[in-house]
Design an enzyme around this catalytic site. Sequence first.
Site: not given
Length: 186
Positions: A8, A70, A122, A135, A137, A139
């Site tokens: 990324g 990333n 995050s 999201y 979950a 992270k």
Amino acid sequence: MTNILITGGSKGIGRAIAEELKETGNIFVTGRNEKLLKDFKNYCICDLTQNIEILQQYIKDNNIDVLINNAGEYIYGEIDKITMNNIQHIFETNVIAPIKLISTSVSYMKAKKWGRIINIGSISGVIGEAYATSYSATKSAFLGLTKALALEVAPYGITANTINPGWVETELAEKGIEESDFSKED
């Protein structure tokens, strides 16, 4: 010189990391946008959910010493409105693909008795985020993965860490704001 791979890396946090580290080693960046990746000498065009095998071979060919996971996806919405395709896509991108890349990288790192794995998580994986359950979950899973991995690879001189940033003004964050009831001022 150290070989550093950043997934990324074409924009946002990944690009900032690549720019910051380019004097410390050989930087290899991946992403889906070739136009943005061409700013870097070494890049690999790859969609982690479509053709990760290309990136796994790239890791083997370039003896990656430092892997920075990333790349990530973000989905904002009520839990009862998220589709199974959305859930599968976000887990494939944010959890399964990094596991595959770590698995590929660790063999070389073990043989060298040195390596670094840095996972960009995050704060949403630590404290949760309403309307971003999938999201959060992924992270959270990423955090658990890193903790277990760190214990497993430590005897080989390899470290594994997670960095959990809060809100950062990136294209991904802007997209999240557009889909939510929030504003930058909140």
